[in-house]
Design a protein around this motif. Structure first.
Motif, PDB file in Angstrom:
ATOM      1  N   GLN A  34       0.883  -1.153  -0.210  1.00 51.95           N
ATOM      2  CA  GLN A  34      -0.159  -0.032  -0.061  1.00 51.95           C
ATOM      3  C   GLN A  34       0.981   1.162  -0.045  1.00 51.95           C
ATOM      4  O   GLN A  34       0.420   2.443  -0.093  1.00 51.95           O
ATOM      5  N   GLU A  35       2.184   1.204  -0.074  1.00 55.58           N
ATOM      6  CA  GLU A  35       2.942   2.257   0.190  1.00 55.58           C
ATOM      7  C   GLU A  35       3.142   2.843  -1.283  1.00 55.58           C
ATOM      8  O   GLU A  35       3.289   2.228  -2.338  1.00 55.58           O
ATOM      9  N   ILE A  36       3.258   4.375  -1.455  1.00 55.67           N
ATOM     10  CA  ILE A  36       3.401   4.926  -2.546  1.00 55.67           C
ATOM     11  C   ILE A  36       4.747   5.503  -2.840  1.00 55.67           C
ATOM     12  O   ILE A  36       5.237   6.212  -1.831  1.00 55.67           O
ATOM     13  N   ASP A  37       5.344   5.211  -3.762  1.00 55.63           N
ATOM     14  CA  ASP A  37       7.030   5.711  -4.176  1.00 55.63           C
ATOM     15  C   ASP A  37       6.736   7.169  -4.758  1.00 55.63           C
ATOM     16  O   ASP A  37       6.174   7.242  -5.967  1.00 55.63           O
ATOM     17  N   HIS A  73      -2.587  10.684   1.247  1.00 59.82           N
ATOM     18  CA  HIS A  73      -3.358   9.709   0.549  1.00 59.82           C
ATOM     19  C   HIS A  73      -3.951   8.935   1.457  1.00 59.82           C
ATOM     20  O   HIS A  73      -3.513   8.544   2.455  1.00 59.82           O
ATOM     21  N   HIS A  74      -5.087   8.151   0.840  1.00 59.19           N
ATOM     22  CA  HIS A  74      -5.852   7.054   1.955  1.00 59.19           C
ATOM     23  C   HIS A  74      -6.347   6.116   0.725  1.00 59.19           C
ATOM     24  O   HIS A  74      -6.965   6.456   0.105  1.00 59.19           O
ATOM     25  N   TRP A  75      -6.173   4.806   1.208  1.00 58.72           N
ATOM     26  CA  TRP A  75      -6.485   3.663   0.414  1.00 58.72           C
ATOM     27  C   TRP A  75      -7.939   3.329   1.149  1.00 58.72           C
ATOM     28  O   TRP A  75      -7.833   3.185   2.405  1.00 58.72           O
ATOM     29  N   TRP A  76      -8.691   3.412   0.507  1.00 60.05           N
ATOM     30  CA  TRP A  76     -10.084   3.021   0.999  1.00 60.05           C
ATOM     31  C   TRP A  76     -10.544   1.510   0.936  1.00 60.05           C
ATOM     32  O   TRP A  76     -10.177   0.992  -0.091  1.00 60.05           O
ATOM     33  N   THR A  77     -11.084   0.933   1.938  1.00 61.32           N
ATOM     34  CA  THR A  77     -11.737  -0.185   1.950  1.00 61.32           C
ATOM     35  C   THR A  77     -13.080  -0.160   1.330  1.00 61.32           C
ATOM     36  O   THR A  77     -13.760   1.030   1.246  1.00 61.32           O
ATOM     37  N   ILE A  78     -13.494  -1.448   0.841  1.00 64.65           N
ATOM     38  CA  ILE A  78     -14.928  -1.274   0.308  1.00 64.65           C
ATOM     39  C   ILE A  78     -15.759  -0.804   1.093  1.00 64.65           C
ATOM     40  O   ILE A  78     -16.830  -0.008   1.136  1.00 64.65           O
ATOM     41  N   ASP A  79     -15.957  -1.195   2.580  1.00 68.24           N
ATOM     42  CA  ASP A  79     -16.548  -0.809   3.690  1.00 68.24           C
ATOM     43  C   ASP A  79     -16.753   0.560   3.741  1.00 68.24           C
ATOM     44  O   ASP A  79     -17.642   1.159   3.900  1.00 68.24           O
ATOM     45  N   GLU A  80     -15.462   1.179   3.898  1.00 66.62           N
ATOM     46  CA  GLU A  80     -15.173   2.779   3.853  1.00 66.62           C
ATOM     47  C   GLU A  80     -15.975   3.246   2.754  1.00 66.62           C
ATOM     48  O   GLU A  80     -16.819   4.408   3.064  1.00 66.62           O
ATOM     49  N   MET A  81     -15.889   2.920   1.525  1.00 66.30           N
ATOM     50  CA  MET A  81     -16.658   3.529   0.344  1.00 66.30           C
ATOM     51  C   MET A  81     -18.215   3.616   0.393  1.00 66.30           C
ATOM     52  O   MET A  81     -18.935   4.184   0.365  1.00 66.30           O
TER      53      MET A  81
END
Length: 69
Positions: free
Chosen positions: A23-26, A41-49
């Motif tokens: 999940q890291e962004i370079d 940034h934030h990676w969203w889970t399906i539940d969060e969406m």
């Protein structure tokens, strides 16, 4: 399509699903402007969406694509 502010626009949109191991962004390849403007940034889970009140467009398409995995 109609934007939330009422403006009508014609758009050509493409959506991609990419599965990653990390999940890291370079950011080493980002321009100075990108590094200055994109602060987090934030990676969203399906539940969060599904639970979010944020504007996610097109919400159902994105959620359905992510559930394919």
């Amino acid at each position: 399509m109609m934007l939330p502010g009422g403006e009508a626009v014609l758009a050509d949109e493409r959506f991609f699903v990419v599965w990653v191991k990390s999940q890291e962004i370079d950011v080493t390849g980002w321009s100075h402007h990108e590094q200055r403007v994109i602060r987090r940034h934030h990676w969203w889970t399906i539940d969060e969406m599904e639970r979010s009140d944020e504007t996610i467009f097109p919400r159902d398409l994105i959620i359905d694509l992510v559930k394919l995995k």
